[in-house]
Design a protein around this motif. Sequence first.
Motif, PDB file in Angstrom:
ATOM      1  N   LYS A  81       3.331  -6.761  -1.466  1.00  0.00           N
ATOM      2  CA  LYS A  81       1.905  -6.690  -1.775  1.00  0.00           C
ATOM      3  C   LYS A  81       1.469  -5.261  -2.088  1.00  0.00           C
ATOM      4  O   LYS A  81       0.555  -5.029  -2.878  1.00  0.00           O
ATOM      5  CB  LYS A  81       1.097  -7.248  -0.608  1.00  0.00           C
ATOM      6  CG  LYS A  81      -0.349  -7.613  -0.950  1.00  0.00           C
ATOM      7  CD  LYS A  81      -0.994  -8.363   0.189  1.00  0.00           C
ATOM      8  CE  LYS A  81      -2.421  -8.785  -0.168  1.00  0.00           C
ATOM      9  NZ  LYS A  81      -2.447  -9.816  -1.226  1.00  0.00           N
ATOM     10  N   ASN A  82       2.150  -4.287  -1.454  1.00  0.00           N
ATOM     11  CA  ASN A  82       1.833  -2.878  -1.697  1.00  0.00           C
ATOM     12  C   ASN A  82       2.663  -2.276  -2.821  1.00  0.00           C
ATOM     13  O   ASN A  82       2.528  -1.080  -3.119  1.00  0.00           O
ATOM     14  CB  ASN A  82       2.004  -2.075  -0.410  1.00  0.00           C
ATOM     15  CG  ASN A  82       0.854  -2.283   0.561  1.00  0.00           C
ATOM     16  OD1 ASN A  82      -0.186  -1.649   0.444  1.00  0.00           O
ATOM     17  ND2 ASN A  82       1.042  -3.183   1.521  1.00  0.00           N
ATOM     18  N   ASP A  83       3.551  -3.094  -3.409  1.00  0.00           N
ATOM     19  CA  ASP A  83       4.336  -2.682  -4.572  1.00  0.00           C
ATOM     20  C   ASP A  83       5.073  -1.367  -4.316  1.00  0.00           C
ATOM     21  O   ASP A  83       5.054  -0.444  -5.137  1.00  0.00           O
ATOM     22  CB  ASP A  83       3.418  -2.549  -5.797  1.00  0.00           C
ATOM     23  CG  ASP A  83       4.206  -2.495  -7.107  1.00  0.00           C
ATOM     24  OD1 ASP A  83       5.321  -3.037  -7.139  1.00  0.00           O
ATOM     25  OD2 ASP A  83       3.706  -1.890  -8.078  1.00  0.00           O
ATOM     26  N   LEU A  84       5.732  -1.305  -3.157  1.00  0.00           N
ATOM     27  CA  LEU A  84       6.448  -0.096  -2.776  1.00  0.00           C
ATOM     28  C   LEU A  84       7.941  -0.249  -3.050  1.00  0.00           C
ATOM     29  O   LEU A  84       8.602  -1.125  -2.480  1.00  0.00           O
ATOM     30  CB  LEU A  84       6.222   0.218  -1.295  1.00  0.00           C
ATOM     31  CG  LEU A  84       4.938   0.959  -0.938  1.00  0.00           C
ATOM     32  CD1 LEU A  84       4.787   1.033   0.578  1.00  0.00           C
ATOM     33  CD2 LEU A  84       4.932   2.368  -1.525  1.00  0.00           C
ATOM     34  N   GLU A  85       8.469   0.590  -3.908  1.00  0.00           N
ATOM     35  CA  GLU A  85       9.897   0.606  -4.173  1.00  0.00           C
ATOM     36  C   GLU A  85      10.628   1.392  -3.083  1.00  0.00           C
ATOM     37  O   GLU A  85      11.676   0.987  -2.591  1.00  0.00           O
ATOM     38  CB  GLU A  85      10.168   1.225  -5.548  1.00  0.00           C
ATOM     39  CG  GLU A  85      11.613   1.200  -5.984  1.00  0.00           C
ATOM     40  CD  GLU A  85      12.126  -0.192  -6.323  1.00  0.00           C
ATOM     41  OE1 GLU A  85      13.354  -0.334  -6.486  1.00  0.00           O
ATOM     42  OE2 GLU A  85      11.322  -1.134  -6.404  1.00  0.00           O
ATOM     43  N   ASN A  86      10.062   2.528  -2.717  1.00  0.00           N
ATOM     44  CA  ASN A  86      10.584   3.349  -1.629  1.00  0.00           C
ATOM     45  C   ASN A  86       9.410   3.800  -0.780  1.00  0.00           C
ATOM     46  O   ASN A  86       8.388   4.236  -1.322  1.00  0.00           O
ATOM     47  CB  ASN A  86      11.338   4.566  -2.172  1.00  0.00           C
ATOM     48  CG  ASN A  86      12.585   4.174  -2.938  1.00  0.00           C
ATOM     49  OD1 ASN A  86      13.570   3.735  -2.356  1.00  0.00           O
ATOM     50  ND2 ASN A  86      12.532   4.305  -4.254  1.00  0.00           N
TER      51      ASN A  86
END
Length: 286
Positions: A81-86
């Motif tokens: 949901k937060n679109d975090l890759e790293n």
Amino acid sequence: MNQHIYINGEYFDRENAKVSVFDHGLLYGDGVFEGMRIYHGKVFRLREHLQRLWDSAQAIALTIPMSIDQMTIDVNKTVAKNDLENGYIRLIVTRGAGPLGLDPFRCSNPQVIIIADTIKLYPEEYYEDGLELVTASTIRNHPAALSPRIKSLNYLNNIMAKIEGLKAGCIEALMLNHKGEVAECTGDNIFLVRDGVLITPPIDAGILEGITRDVVLELAADLGIAVREVPISRYDVYVADECFLTGSAAEVIPAVRIDDRIIGDGKPGPVTKQLTEAFRKLIRQA
């Protein structure tokens, strides 16, 4: 980035993510947490972190209001949901709100909070050149009082040592246990290298059973590096050939100086570099 913070199954933006001022997590540090890294959109060693969370909660008689499987789903959903890759996950479970006073059994509705964000614990140059440590006078909690294996919200012990380090001009501080042995740093486990052997304090030295610590021990075994989990003293740190710290936020970071003494030749050593590269390779493949 529009941040989505999970609280008890719902998502809130940063400004509206709130808990009660009567929550015992706020009032008394009554709760547990985990800090986890996100690599390539996946939470690193998620199952191990959640098992430690459940163990910590059980140790303080706190019932987490969901299963590990549901928590796994919710953590992964929060990352997506937060679109975090790293990035970094801070997972918190508090005792919940209750009247003023210590009685935890008068609390209701434990709060489950999942924060997905980015983190940079140390400047990049410290990973290349190594950091400096100072031994804090604040010791780790006596294990017969509050086990350091419980990852609780009460981090004042570590914060007091951190203050000592910062006032001494060091970004990190070494903490001893009640017997005067080396335990860990304010937020990281510690490793030494002496004559090619990797040395680290055992669990009963009053340390947190670190997930990254376990990863490094696994990598050392794979690389054929001898390991000793034994009590160590400040003398052992002073005469070590190499030193490095491990933690979920810190990852693997060299230390090259302590208490105004140079460790080894004052540069990150070959075993530290070998394990750092092995760790980075592992997370690239995670």
